[in-house]
Design a protein around this motif. Sequence first.
Motif, short mmCIF file in Angstrom:
data_model
loop_
_atom_site.label_atom_id
_atom_site.label_comp_id
_atom_site.label_asym_id
_atom_site.label_seq_id
_atom_site.Cartn_x
_atom_site.Cartn_y
_atom_site.Cartn_z
N ILE A 45 -1.67 15.46 0.36
CA ILE A 45 -2.57 14.91 -0.65
C ILE A 45 -1.83 14.03 -1.64
N HIS A 46 -0.61 14.40 -1.97
CA HIS A 46 0.20 13.56 -2.86
C HIS A 46 0.47 12.21 -2.21
N THR A 47 0.80 12.20 -0.93
CA THR A 47 1.05 10.95 -0.20
C THR A 47 -0.20 10.08 -0.18
N ILE A 48 -1.34 10.67 0.12
CA ILE A 48 -2.60 9.91 0.16
C ILE A 48 -2.92 9.33 -1.20
N LEU A 49 -2.81 10.14 -2.25
CA LEU A 49 -3.15 9.65 -3.59
C LEU A 49 -2.15 8.62 -4.09
N GLN A 50 -0.88 8.74 -3.71
CA GLN A 50 0.11 7.73 -4.09
C GLN A 50 -0.22 6.38 -3.44
N GLU A 51 -0.62 6.42 -2.18
CA GLU A 51 -1.01 5.18 -1.50
C GLU A 51 -2.24 4.57 -2.17
N PHE A 52 -3.20 5.41 -2.49
CA PHE A 52 -4.39 4.92 -3.17
C PHE A 52 -4.02 4.35 -4.54
#
Length: 138
Positions: A45-52
Amino acid sequence: MRKLIIVFILFWHFPVNAEKYIVASQNFNYYPHYNFKSSTHKGLIHTILQEFSAFSGHQFEYRPMPVLRLQRELEKGRIDLIYPDNPLFNNQDIFAKGKYYSHTIVRTIGGTMVNKADLRKDAANIKRLGVLWVLHHN
């Protein structure tokens, strides 16, 4: 996890001003989904939100808290998102009203394979564990 309360997916489709959002999770390491205390791999989730965040300018603050506080803090408006969340996790009459759930972003299947000779050994005998996660775009 079938549906999650991650409304950031909607932000990709509608223009919004960059804001800061508070993401709450259960207060324990749930890697590969999240491990916010890690200095290197904070999880899916951290990776996804960082990309977003890189795309939108939105910022995310992560707050681990006891499981029983998550829904109450969301209801009080003290947090913006819960990960993971699922309508099946909560009392529908109390906590599900007015919540929006995203489409599934990850499905979890867990299991392990061991040699027949190792079947009766306990977790203290595990020396290595591999974790695989794959992102799918629909």
